[in-house]
Design a protein around this motif. Structure first.
Motif, PDB file in Angstrom:
ATOM      1  N   GLU A 145     -46.786 -17.866 -11.933  1.00 42.49           N
ATOM      2  CA  GLU A 145     -46.350 -17.889 -13.330  1.00 42.49           C
ATOM      3  C   GLU A 145     -45.020 -17.183 -13.504  1.00 42.49           C
ATOM      4  O   GLU A 145     -44.149 -17.623 -14.268  1.00 42.49           O
ATOM      5  N   ALA A 146     -44.849 -16.060 -12.784  1.00 43.45           N
ATOM      6  CA  ALA A 146     -43.574 -15.333 -12.862  1.00 43.45           C
ATOM      7  C   ALA A 146     -42.423 -16.197 -12.338  1.00 43.45           C
ATOM      8  O   ALA A 146     -41.338 -16.247 -12.938  1.00 43.45           O
ATOM      9  N   LEU A 147     -42.658 -16.883 -11.220  1.00 42.76           N
ATOM     10  CA  LEU A 147     -41.611 -17.755 -10.676  1.00 42.76           C
ATOM     11  C   LEU A 147     -41.345 -18.934 -11.614  1.00 42.76           C
ATOM     12  O   LEU A 147     -40.182 -19.332 -11.810  1.00 42.76           O
ATOM     13  N   ARG A 148     -42.402 -19.491 -12.199  1.00 45.17           N
ATOM     14  CA  ARG A 148     -42.219 -20.599 -13.141  1.00 45.17           C
ATOM     15  C   ARG A 148     -41.383 -20.168 -14.348  1.00 45.17           C
ATOM     16  O   ARG A 148     -40.468 -20.883 -14.782  1.00 45.17           O
ATOM     17  N   ASN A 149     -41.693 -18.980 -14.893  1.00 42.83           N
ATOM     18  CA  ASN A 149     -40.927 -18.468 -16.029  1.00 42.83           C
ATOM     19  C   ASN A 149     -39.476 -18.216 -15.650  1.00 42.83           C
ATOM     20  O   ASN A 149     -38.553 -18.463 -16.444  1.00 42.83           O
ATOM     21  N   ARG A 150     -39.268 -17.699 -14.443  1.00 44.59           N
ATOM     22  CA  ARG A 150     -37.899 -17.442 -13.987  1.00 44.59           C
ATOM     23  C   ARG A 150     -37.113 -18.744 -13.866  1.00 44.59           C
ATOM     24  O   ARG A 150     -35.947 -18.826 -14.291  1.00 44.59           O
ATOM     25  N   ARG A 151     -37.754 -19.767 -13.310  1.00 42.38           N
ATOM     26  CA  ARG A 151     -37.076 -21.063 -13.203  1.00 42.38           C
ATOM     27  C   ARG A 151     -36.758 -21.640 -14.575  1.00 42.38           C
ATOM     28  O   ARG A 151     -35.680 -22.207 -14.788  1.00 42.38           O
ATOM     29  N   SER A 152     -37.705 -21.507 -15.496  1.00 44.91           N
ATOM     30  CA  SER A 152     -37.470 -22.015 -16.857  1.00 44.91           C
ATOM     31  C   SER A 152     -36.325 -21.265 -17.521  1.00 44.91           C
ATOM     32  O   SER A 152     -35.489 -21.866 -18.210  1.00 44.91           O
ATOM     33  N   TYR A 153     -36.284 -19.950 -17.313  1.00 48.94           N
ATOM     34  CA  TYR A 153     -35.221 -19.143 -17.905  1.00 48.94           C
ATOM     35  C   TYR A 153     -33.865 -19.535 -17.330  1.00 48.94           C
ATOM     36  O   TYR A 153     -32.874 -19.676 -18.070  1.00 48.94           O
ATOM     37  N   ILE A 154     -33.819 -19.718 -16.001  1.00 44.36           N
ATOM     38  CA  ILE A 154     -32.557 -20.118 -15.373  1.00 44.36           C
ATOM     39  C   ILE A 154     -32.129 -21.495 -15.856  1.00 44.36           C
ATOM     40  O   ILE A 154     -30.940 -21.732 -16.135  1.00 44.36           O
ATOM     41  N   GLN A 155     -33.090 -22.406 -15.985  1.00 41.85           N
ATOM     42  CA  GLN A 155     -32.771 -23.744 -16.486  1.00 41.85           C
ATOM     43  C   GLN A 155     -32.236 -23.687 -17.909  1.00 41.85           C
ATOM     44  O   GLN A 155     -31.277 -24.397 -18.258  1.00 41.85           O
ATOM     45  N   LEU A 156     -32.855 -22.827 -18.725  1.00 41.43           N
ATOM     46  CA  LEU A 156     -32.380 -22.667 -20.098  1.00 41.43           C
ATOM     47  C   LEU A 156     -30.966 -22.111 -20.121  1.00 41.43           C
ATOM     48  O   LEU A 156     -30.111 -22.568 -20.904  1.00 41.43           O
ATOM     49  N   LEU A 157     -30.700 -21.133 -19.257  1.00 41.83           N
ATOM     50  CA  LEU A 157     -29.345 -20.570 -19.189  1.00 41.83           C
ATOM     51  C   LEU A 157     -28.331 -21.631 -18.756  1.00 41.83           C
ATOM     52  O   LEU A 157     -27.228 -21.714 -19.320  1.00 41.83           O
ATOM     53  N   LEU A 158     -28.700 -22.424 -17.758  1.00 43.15           N
ATOM     54  CA  LEU A 158     -27.789 -23.470 -17.299  1.00 43.15           C
ATOM     55  C   LEU A 158     -27.514 -24.490 -18.400  1.00 43.15           C
ATOM     56  O   LEU A 158     -26.372 -24.949 -18.566  1.00 43.15           O
ATOM     57  N   GLU A 159     -28.568 -24.857 -19.143  1.00 41.07           N
ATOM     58  CA  GLU A 159     -28.369 -25.807 -20.241  1.00 41.07           C
ATOM     59  C   GLU A 159     -27.469 -25.221 -21.322  1.00 41.07           C
ATOM     60  O   GLU A 159     -26.609 -25.919 -21.877  1.00 41.07           O
TER      61      GLU A 159
END
Length: 382
Positions: A145-159
């Motif tokens: 879950e921590a890795l999933r949240n981190r990926r989502s956060y990075i994706q949001l930052l990239l967007e």
């Protein structure tokens, strides 16, 4: 290289997990059960090769091997749980919530079975220990879950970065387009006004060259003055485009309301009958953009009047109201054209663009006397 990264990671996980399980089982398993325990442990670890393509099947198969290992040798089974733990982590990372909940319930049930029924001890003595073991099921789930949240956060930052970059590009393009239109309008106003004045005065000079040379000289002087003023304005407009390596840029202020009287005076000197009417008191501060727009509207309107209705009287009206500046130019119908009014120009369109860019309005059309241009420019003083 990026395409090979997941395969390299899978191989590394499989290798590390296999080494840990083999060493742990070899050290902890009973000598009599060690061969079978190693076989079951390696089989559970080998299923991790399918953890990306089939995480659910990997978890079920590795869990079954580990449960069998618990039945053979409980101490060796405690080491081999690393295989289903990794499978549960992969499942939590790649599947939805409902799928994950079902997997967690199944794993918790398997832990209870292994700890209570396959450990060879009385269940009551293992109550706290079993609860602790069940709680450990949350570790791979929380890690995923921590890795999933981190990926989502990075994706949001990239967007957001992509959106910000696209917004900056669109804003830069919009400003460049506005600047291009501004320069085009200014060039049109200056060139059209000057060439019209020169055309009219040249015709007067040619007509009076033999009959009244003194008046012809005045017309030629007006041509010289108009040309000089136009060159100065063109240098001021285009100076910013030549700002390279510290080159000097003309710093003359843009024409404003103070220049309207001088503009009318130059038309009068050229022989035009123009009346200037000012209503209200000019405020101390009027935005430069509003002043420039008002000046250009008056200039373009008088230029059009000179071109399309030569010799006709005209009236310029400036009215200062509380929150706006009203500009009106009306000319009488001329007796004849001077030969320079063929075709449809962009003067009115340019004036309307100036007014609307400031949030104002501009109307142009025939009037009972001839032709009228009326503009209202918001006076947004800070």
């Amino acid at each position: 290289m990026k395409r090979d990264a997941p395969h390299l990671l899978d191989a590394a996980v499989l290798l590390v997990a296999g080494v840990i399980v083999v060493v742990g089982v070899a050290l902890r398993a009973d000598a009599s059960t060690r061969p079978l325990a190693l076989t079951l442990a390696l089989a559970a670890t080998a299923t991790l090769a399918l953890r990306r393509s089939a995480p659910t099947a990997t978890l079920a198969i590795s869990g079954a091997f580990v449960l069998a290992l618990f039945a053979v040798d409980h101490a060796a089974g405690a080491v081999a749980v690393i295989a289903p733990a990794i499978a549960l982590y992969s499942l939590a990372l790649s599947r939805g919530r409902m799928h994950l909940v079902a997997a967690v319930v199944a794993v918790a049930a398997a832990v209870m079975i292994a700890d209570v029924f396959l450990a060879g001890h009385h269940p009551r003595a293992l109550t706290l220990q079993t609860a602790a073991h069940v709680a450990l099921v949350a570790v791979p789930v929380l890690a995923a879950e921590a890795l999933r949240n981190r990926r989502s956060y990075i994706q949001l930052l990239l967007e957001r970065l992509e959106l910000a970059e696209r917004t900056r590009e669109e804003e830069a393009q919009r400003r460049a387009e506005q600047e291009r239109l501004r320069i085009a309008r200014d060039l049109h106003d200056v060139v059209a006004h000057t060439l019209t004045t020169i055309n009219v005065q040249a015709g007067v000079a040619a007509h009076l060259a033999d009959r009244e040379p003194s008046r012809a000289g005045s017309a030629l002087a007006a041509i010289e003055a108009a040309s000089r003023d136009a060159l100065d304005e063109l240098r001021a407009i285009l100076g910013v485009l030549r700002e390279v390596d510290g080159a000097e840029v003309p710093l003359e202020p843009a024409p404003g309301l103070d220049g309207v009287a001088s503009l009318v005076g130059r038309f009068r000197e050229a022989g035009a009958d123009i009346e200037l009417e000012v209503e209200g008191e000019q405020p101390e501060r009027i935005p430069e953009a509003v002043q420039l727009a008002a000046f250009r509207i008056v200039q373009e309107s008088l230029t059009n009047a000179t071109r399309h209705a030569p010799g006709a009287a005209a009236r310029v009206r400036l009215a200062y109201e509380n929150d706006r500046l009203c500009v009106g130019i009306e000319n009488n119908s001329g007796q004849e054209r001077n030969g320079s009014g063929h075709g449809r120009g962009v003067g009115i369109a340019g004036m309307r663009e100036r007014a609307t860019a400031l949030g104002g309005t501009l109307e142009a059309g025939p009037s009972p006397r001839g032709f009228r241009v009326t503009a209202e420019l918001p006076d947004k003083r800070s």
